[in-house]
Each structure stands twice: as C-alpha cells, then as structure tokens.
Write a protein that holds these residues in place. Structure first.
Motif, PDB file in Angstrom:
ATOM      1  N   ASN A 133       0.724  -1.154  -0.065  1.00 24.34           N
ATOM      2  CA  ASN A 133       0.142  -0.200   0.608  1.00 24.34           C
ATOM      3  C   ASN A 133       0.924   1.188   0.039  1.00 24.34           C
ATOM      4  N   GLU A 165       3.556  -0.815   2.860  1.00 24.94           N
ATOM      5  CA  GLU A 165       3.474  -2.661   4.117  1.00 24.94           C
ATOM      6  C   GLU A 165       3.243  -3.327   3.087  1.00 24.94           C
ATOM      7  N   GLU A 210      -6.748   3.933   4.972  1.00 21.90           N
ATOM      8  CA  GLU A 210      -4.931   3.895   5.133  1.00 21.90           C
ATOM      9  C   GLU A 210      -4.425   2.999   3.696  1.00 21.90           C
ATOM     10  N   GLU A 211      -5.195   2.199   2.507  1.00 24.50           N
ATOM     11  CA  GLU A 211      -4.897   1.468   1.954  1.00 24.50           C
ATOM     12  C   GLU A 211      -4.473   1.988   0.885  1.00 24.50           C
ATOM     13  N   SER A 259      -2.545  -5.758  11.384  1.00 24.19           N
ATOM     14  CA  SER A 259      -2.991  -6.258  10.374  1.00 24.19           C
ATOM     15  C   SER A 259      -1.463  -8.040  10.308  1.00 24.19           C
ATOM     16  N   ARG A 273      -0.723   6.938  12.200  1.00 26.63           N
ATOM     17  CA  ARG A 273      -1.259   7.912  11.428  1.00 26.63           C
ATOM     18  C   ARG A 273      -3.451   8.706  11.931  1.00 26.63           C
TER      19      ARG A 273
HETATM   20 MN    MN Z   1      -1.218  -1.065   7.706  1.00 24.38          MN
END
Ligand code: MN
Ligand code: AHG
Ligand code: MN
Ligand code: MN
Length: 337
Positions: free
Chosen positions: A61, A65, A94-95, A122, A278
């Motif tokens: 991403n 990550e 986030e992705e 995750s 974040r």
């Molecule tokens: Mn993550």
C-alpha cells in the motif's frame, strides 16, 4: 437495566436520533452501513484459516506495507457499503494513496466524508490475534452536489461528527461516539445484531497498564525512557510497578486500556521520526473516543485532535489513555525531552 431487554444498534441510533429533532437520519443511515460492512468483515475474520483469506496479497500500500488479503477484503467491503449508502461523497483509507471520490449523482449529494483504517493490526491476522477497523466521519466542507476535495479530509480531529472502531476479538464489538459519550455494542451472531453491552463507557483517570513496543526502547526519547522506568519502579501508594501489556493491534490495546485504565504510547523512533501511527484514521478517531470517555490523547505535548492535518497519511507520536498517566508522561517529556 432489564436483563432481558436487548437494545440493538439500530434501535439505539434511532432513539438517540430522536433527541435531535432536526436530525435527518443521514448519520444514522451511515452508521448502519458501517455496521453492515463490519458484519461482512467479521464473517471472513471468523472463517479465516478455512477460506483463502489469510496471507499476503503480493501487493503493497501507499505506506510501503505488504498488504494482507484481509486488508484488501476489508477495504473493498467498507468502500462498497459506504458508496451504496449515499450519505458519503468520498472516502480516505490507509490502503489508498489518495481519497476515493464517489462521483455519481446520489453520492455527490452526500454530506459526509469517511476516513478509515479498514484492518488495523494486520501483522496479527495470520496468528489469530484480535484485529480491528477504525473510522472517522466529518461533515464535508465543499458544497453539496459538487465533487469532494482534499480540504474535506484535512480537518482537525475536533471537527469529527462521529468516530469509532470495530474489534474482531473473542467477541466482535462496535464502539463509537457522536460526541454524546461512547457506547459499546457486541455482535450477537445468532441474530446478526449488534446489542448494547457497554453504556456510556468511562475510562479510569489512573491505570496500572502501560502499552508500548519496548523492542524500540533504545530509540525512544529520553523522557519516554524515564517514564518507562517510573512505571517499573516499586511504589505501593501508586500501585507501581505497572503491568506491561502490548498486543500490536492498536484497537485491541486501546480497548483493553479504555475499560481497565492504562496508557498507550507510540513515540517517535529513528525509523519513524514522526511516529508510526497515522493521524487521520488511527489517532484522531481513537482520541475522540478516549476523550469522550474522560481520558486524554496527545502527541506528547499537544492535544492530538487540535493537530492541523497537512496530508492524508501523516504520522504523529501518540500518547493516549488515562488522563493522569498521560499527564505524567508529558511531565517526563517536558523535563527530559
Ligand atoms: Mn497497515
Ligand atoms: P495497521 O495494521 O493498520 O498498519 O496498524 C498497525 C499499527 C497498530 O495497529 C499497532 O499499534 C502498531 O502498528 C504496532 O506497531 P509495531 O509493530 O511497530 O509495534
Ligand atoms: Mn492501523
Ligand atoms: Mn490497517
């Protein structure tokens, strides 16, 4: 409370909406779709290991990550569910590098923007440790009917109209606030309903749990090192030494400390000069929840929710939980840096 009275999430939202006669039910409708998407993610989390939902996607991403299959699954389902509800004009995740614009006639009239960490923790997916979803909701600033803009997302956390998390743990819980306190709902899979289980949660102003990744100890600022030493010293009056508890899933660590009292810390470290977490879709929503429960959330000096965001994925040092514990670590940071 009547032990046999079950208050479902929908009933609770409708009852609380009744307190705001001018409310048009759009936030109610939005929260209902959050609950639905979470049920779908929960179903896959509970089957993980039996279906091909574990392991890596083979993609990464914007954070750099490696994405897990469940990161992408959760992301897709929350995006689809919130697009179909028509109350949201755009989503930041986030992705995804930039925000996802819903540019159809219905969604363009959506009053809200939605920010999310679709799957938090995750690294714990494949080892069957609790994981979560975190969300944050703002009223858009751009005119209704037009395309959402980045300014809709770069609002300080104090402007959030709702925030919450889902914890896919030994039971699945939805905990959220709209600024009138925080309530917890436990999913009863036998009826597919979230049922009110924790009313107006308040977090103790003192706790005996500290949560930090001590593997990074040598890289912590001096004030944080001194505070960890303080947590470990023997002092009966203040119930020290505290217990160290760290799961590595923000939602799980926060939920435990919220109920029992404690402090969660993710300070700056050399490979994370602004901290790891974040601001927009981890720290602000958690800060809203913690402050509504009577706790504090800062970057070690300033209130997290007053941080003026400059970019979607910006990171911040994060200290949050029982108010007296956050005050104490801030004292050490003030003295030792
Ligand atoms: Mn993550
Ligand atoms: P995510 O899985 O959404 O990327 O978040 C992981 C975060 C947070 O859940 C947790 O508190 C923190 O990463 C753990 O970081 P370390 O493994 O560096 O301790
Ligand atoms: Mn996360
Ligand atoms: Mn995540």
């Amino acid at each position: 409370m009547n032990p046999f009275k079950v208050t479902t999430l929908n009933e609770f939202i409708l009852n609380s909406q009744a307190q705001f006669p001018d409310a048009e039910g759009d936030l109610t409708h939005l929260l209902h779709h959050v609950g639905t998407a979470a049920k779908i993610v929960n179903r896959e989390v509970n089957k993980a290991g039996l279906v091909d939902i574990l392991g890596e996607m083979g993609t990464s991403n914007i954070q750099g990550e490696d994405q897990k299959k469940l990161d992408v699954f959760a992301n897709d389902h929350f995006i689809n569910s919130l697009h179909s509800c028509g109350e949201v004009c755009a989503i930041a995740s986030e992705e995804n590098e930039s925000f996802i614009l819903f540019d159809d006639d219905v969604a363009r009239k959506g009053k809200y923007v939605f920010l999310m960490d679709p799957l938090d923790g995750s690294s714990n997916i494949d080892v069957n440790v609790s994981i979560g979803t975190i969300f944050s909701i703002y009223k858009r600033k751009s005119p209704i009917g037009e395309k959402a803009t980045m300014d809709d997302f770069l609002q300080p956390g104090t402007e959030q109209v709702a925030a919450g998390y889902i914890l896919y743990g030994s039971s699945t819980m939805l905990v959220y606030t709209t600024g009138q306190g925080i309530n917890g709902f436990t999913l009863d899979p036998s009826i597919g309903e979230y049922c009110l289980s924790n009313t107006l949660i308040k977090t103790p102003e003192n706790g005996t749990i500290y949560s930090i990744n001590e593997g990074n100890y040598l890289k912590f600022p001096a004030g944080v090192k001194q505070y960890i030493k303080y947590c470990q010293e023997k002092d009966e009056k203040s119930h020290r030494p505290y217990s160290s508890r760290y799961i590595g899933s923000l939602v799980s660590d926060i939920h435990r400390n919220l109920l029992k009292g404690g402090i969660f810390m993710y300070p700056v470290i050399d490979n994370a000069p602004h901290g790891k977490l974040r601001l927009l879709y981890e720290c602000n929503p958690i800060a809203f929840i913690i402050e509504q429960a009577g706790g504090r959330a800062t970057d070690g000096k300033n209130r997290i929710m007053e941080t003026k965001p400059l970019s979607l994925h910006q990171r911040t040092p994060f200290f949050c939980g029982s108010s007296n514990m956050v005050n104490k670590v801030e004292e050490f940071i003030q003295v030792f840096g």
